[in-house]
Design a protein around this motif. Sequence first.
Motif, PDB file in Angstrom:
ATOM      1  N   VAL A   1      -8.074  -1.074  -6.380  1.00 27.29           N
ATOM      2  CA  VAL A   1      -6.944  -1.148  -7.310  1.00 27.29           C
ATOM      3  C   VAL A   1      -6.785   0.134  -8.113  1.00 27.29           C
ATOM      4  O   VAL A   1      -5.666   0.635  -8.298  1.00 27.29           O
ATOM      5  CB  VAL A   1      -7.098  -2.363  -8.249  1.00 27.29           C
ATOM      6  CG1 VAL A   1      -6.021  -2.350  -9.326  1.00 27.29           C
ATOM      7  CG2 VAL A   1      -7.033  -3.663  -7.457  1.00 27.29           C
ATOM      8  N   ALA A   2      -7.886   0.704  -8.596  1.00 27.97           N
ATOM      9  CA  ALA A   2      -7.809   1.907  -9.434  1.00 27.97           C
ATOM     10  C   ALA A   2      -7.104   3.048  -8.711  1.00 27.97           C
ATOM     11  O   ALA A   2      -6.254   3.745  -9.289  1.00 27.97           O
ATOM     12  CB  ALA A   2      -9.205   2.330  -9.875  1.00 27.97           C
ATOM     13  N   ALA A   3      -7.429   3.239  -7.437  1.00 24.80           N
ATOM     14  CA  ALA A   3      -6.794   4.308  -6.670  1.00 24.80           C
ATOM     15  C   ALA A   3      -5.303   4.062  -6.492  1.00 24.80           C
ATOM     16  O   ALA A   3      -4.491   4.992  -6.585  1.00 24.80           O
ATOM     17  CB  ALA A   3      -7.473   4.440  -5.306  1.00 24.80           C
ATOM     18  N   LEU A   4      -4.921   2.813  -6.264  1.00 28.47           N
ATOM     19  CA  LEU A   4      -3.501   2.482  -6.122  1.00 28.47           C
ATOM     20  C   LEU A   4      -2.740   2.771  -7.412  1.00 28.47           C
ATOM     21  O   LEU A   4      -1.602   3.240  -7.391  1.00 28.47           O
ATOM     22  CB  LEU A   4      -3.342   1.007  -5.740  1.00 28.47           C
ATOM     23  CG  LEU A   4      -3.838   0.590  -4.356  1.00 28.47           C
ATOM     24  CD1 LEU A   4      -3.711  -0.913  -4.190  1.00 28.47           C
ATOM     25  CD2 LEU A   4      -3.062   1.304  -3.257  1.00 28.47           C
TER      26      LEU A   4
ATOM     27  N   GLY B   1       0.820  -1.197   0.000  1.00 28.63           N
ATOM     28  CA  GLY B   1       0.000   0.000   0.000  1.00 28.63           C
ATOM     29  C   GLY B   1       0.855   1.248   0.000  1.00 28.63           C
ATOM     30  O   GLY B   1       2.088   1.183  -0.092  1.00 28.63           O
ATOM     31  N   ALA B   2       0.210   2.392   0.128  1.00 26.97           N
ATOM     32  CA  ALA B   2       0.919   3.671   0.095  1.00 26.97           C
ATOM     33  C   ALA B   2       1.916   3.798   1.251  1.00 26.97           C
ATOM     34  O   ALA B   2       2.903   4.539   1.152  1.00 26.97           O
ATOM     35  CB  ALA B   2      -0.087   4.818   0.144  1.00 26.97           C
ATOM     36  N   ASP B   3       1.675   3.068   2.340  1.00 24.02           N
ATOM     37  CA  ASP B   3       2.583   3.120   3.488  1.00 24.02           C
ATOM     38  C   ASP B   3       3.759   2.165   3.361  1.00 24.02           C
ATOM     39  O   ASP B   3       4.610   2.074   4.254  1.00 24.02           O
ATOM     40  CB  ASP B   3       1.812   2.821   4.786  1.00 24.02           C
ATOM     41  CG  ASP B   3       1.147   1.444   4.774  1.00 24.02           C
ATOM     42  OD1 ASP B   3       1.278   0.728   3.766  1.00 24.02           O
ATOM     43  OD2 ASP B   3       0.489   1.107   5.775  1.00 24.02           O
ATOM     44  N   GLY B   4       3.814   1.454   2.239  1.00 24.28           N
ATOM     45  CA  GLY B   4       4.920   0.533   2.009  1.00 24.28           C
ATOM     46  C   GLY B   4       4.744  -0.819   2.647  1.00 24.28           C
ATOM     47  O   GLY B   4       5.613  -1.688   2.509  1.00 24.28           O
ATOM     48  N   LYS B   5       3.630  -1.025   3.334  1.00 24.16           N
ATOM     49  CA  LYS B   5       3.377  -2.304   3.997  1.00 24.16           C
ATOM     50  C   LYS B   5       2.538  -3.212   3.107  1.00 24.16           C
ATOM     51  O   LYS B   5       1.708  -2.739   2.329  1.00 24.16           O
ATOM     52  CB  LYS B   5       2.663  -2.072   5.332  1.00 24.16           C
ATOM     53  CG  LYS B   5       3.488  -1.301   6.349  1.00 24.16           C
ATOM     54  CD  LYS B   5       2.711  -1.138   7.650  1.00 24.16           C
ATOM     55  CE  LYS B   5       3.537  -0.368   8.682  1.00 24.16           C
ATOM     56  NZ  LYS B   5       2.785  -0.181   9.951  1.00 24.16           N
ATOM     57  N   VAL B   6       2.761  -4.516   3.224  1.00 24.49           N
ATOM     58  CA  VAL B   6       2.007  -5.485   2.434  1.00 24.49           C
ATOM     59  C   VAL B   6       0.540  -5.461   2.852  1.00 24.49           C
ATOM     60  O   VAL B   6       0.215  -5.493   4.045  1.00 24.49           O
ATOM     61  CB  VAL B   6       2.584  -6.902   2.613  1.00 24.49           C
ATOM     62  CG1 VAL B   6       1.695  -7.934   1.921  1.00 24.49           C
ATOM     63  CG2 VAL B   6       3.991  -6.973   2.054  1.00 24.49           C
ATOM     64  N   MET B   7      -0.334  -5.379   1.861  1.00 23.31           N
ATOM     65  CA  MET B   7      -1.770  -5.409   2.107  1.00 23.31           C
ATOM     66  C   MET B   7      -2.204  -6.874   2.170  1.00 23.31           C
ATOM     67  O   MET B   7      -2.088  -7.589   1.177  1.00 23.31           O
ATOM     68  CB  MET B   7      -2.521  -4.672   0.991  1.00 23.31           C
ATOM     69  CG  MET B   7      -2.062  -3.235   0.811  1.00 23.31           C
ATOM     70  SD  MET B   7      -2.826  -2.411  -0.632  1.00 23.31           S
ATOM     71  CE  MET B   7      -4.525  -2.254  -0.042  1.00 23.31           C
ATOM     72  N   ARG B   8      -2.660  -7.315   3.307  1.00 20.76           N
ATOM     73  CA  ARG B   8      -3.052  -8.722   3.451  1.00 20.76           C
ATOM     74  C   ARG B   8      -4.314  -9.022   2.654  1.00 20.76           C
ATOM     75  O   ARG B   8      -4.519 -10.145   2.207  1.00 20.76           O
ATOM     76  CB  ARG B   8      -3.263  -9.062   4.931  1.00 20.76           C
ATOM     77  CG  ARG B   8      -1.981  -8.977   5.755  1.00 20.76           C
ATOM     78  CD  ARG B   8      -0.873  -9.837   5.159  1.00 20.76           C
ATOM     79  NE  ARG B   8       0.368  -9.732   5.923  1.00 20.76           N
ATOM     80  CZ  ARG B   8       1.538 -10.130   5.484  1.00 20.76           C
ATOM     81  NH1 ARG B   8       1.644 -10.649   4.266  1.00 20.76           N
ATOM     82  NH2 ARG B   8       2.620 -10.001   6.228  1.00 20.76           N
ATOM     83  N   TRP B   9      -5.179  -8.008   2.509  1.00 18.01           N
ATOM     84  CA  TRP B   9      -6.390  -8.155   1.711  1.00 18.01           C
ATOM     85  C   TRP B   9      -6.497  -6.954   0.792  1.00 18.01           C
ATOM     86  O   TRP B   9      -6.259  -5.816   1.191  1.00 18.01           O
ATOM     87  CB  TRP B   9      -7.633  -8.225   2.604  1.00 18.01           C
ATOM     88  CG  TRP B   9      -7.626  -9.418   3.502  1.00 18.01           C
ATOM     89  CD1 TRP B   9      -8.077 -10.671   3.227  1.00 18.01           C
ATOM     90  CD2 TRP B   9      -7.120  -9.474   4.842  1.00 18.01           C
ATOM     91  NE1 TRP B   9      -7.887 -11.510   4.293  1.00 18.01           N
ATOM     92  CE2 TRP B   9      -7.304 -10.804   5.303  1.00 18.01           C
ATOM     93  CE3 TRP B   9      -6.540  -8.531   5.701  1.00 18.01           C
ATOM     94  CZ2 TRP B   9      -6.919 -11.203   6.573  1.00 18.01           C
ATOM     95  CZ3 TRP B   9      -6.152  -8.938   6.973  1.00 18.01           C
ATOM     96  CH2 TRP B   9      -6.344 -10.252   7.396  1.00 18.01           C
TER      97      TRP B   9
END
Length: 260
Positions: free
Chosen positions: A201-204, A187-195
């Motif tokens: 997705v579009a926002a990412l 995610g934006a915080d650099g951490k793995v998104m578990r879900w």
Amino acid sequence: MKYVVKLGGAALERPDLLQLCAKSIADLARDGNQVALVHGGGVQLTKVLAQMGKKSEFVAGLRITDAETRDAALMVLGGRVNKSLVAALDQCGQQAVGLTGGDGHVFRARKKKTTPDLGFVGEIAATDPKWLDAIWTMGAVPVISSIALGFDGEYYNINADEMASACAVATQADVLVFLTDVPGVKGADGKVMRWLRLKEVAALEEQSVVSGGMLPKLNACKEALMHGVKRVRILPAESAKVLPDLLNSRVNDGTEVMVA
């Protein structure tokens, strides 16, 4: 249960990681599951092309593929990489049958229309899983390289994530797993998104949080989920040992991609 596993990247380069992935896939098959292994080989292809004096160029994670590059892909993906995976499974006591998407018309391709033109890059236009069913009936694992034959008689380079997704849809797989070089979708915080929900997705993408090769991978996840595949997970190859546990126990590795 039916599993489609996509393997690429470092797992095809590192003998220890390849052995780990092969053992986990063999264990799945020995447990009575029907497993298809779809692979790429971009790193290996790039090395061979460099030896040929050709520079590799990509657009949105897809390789620009002229006729010479396509022929090299046939040699590398359909040859050395495919047969090394067959051998790795054999070493784990699991019979495997290697093929390209063009064999038996399991996958038919059409040229992908893009700007700029990517050359011999295709997309899946039709599928016929009867040969995969036949291989499963014999107790073997089909190992499929991401090359498909077009209706025009030409071979096309197919993104391996797209091939894996099409394979999962065609076979009505229960689970699609992408074994990758990364720990998951960050995610934006650099951490793995578990879900990760598809609507996120579009926002990412707009925020450039995901880019490059992750874009076709997430699109492949969407296609699979929207066409009936029950579970889709992006999993680091180092965690391949959890494959047999995905349906029966809590797994914290990687990213689970969900419809909602």
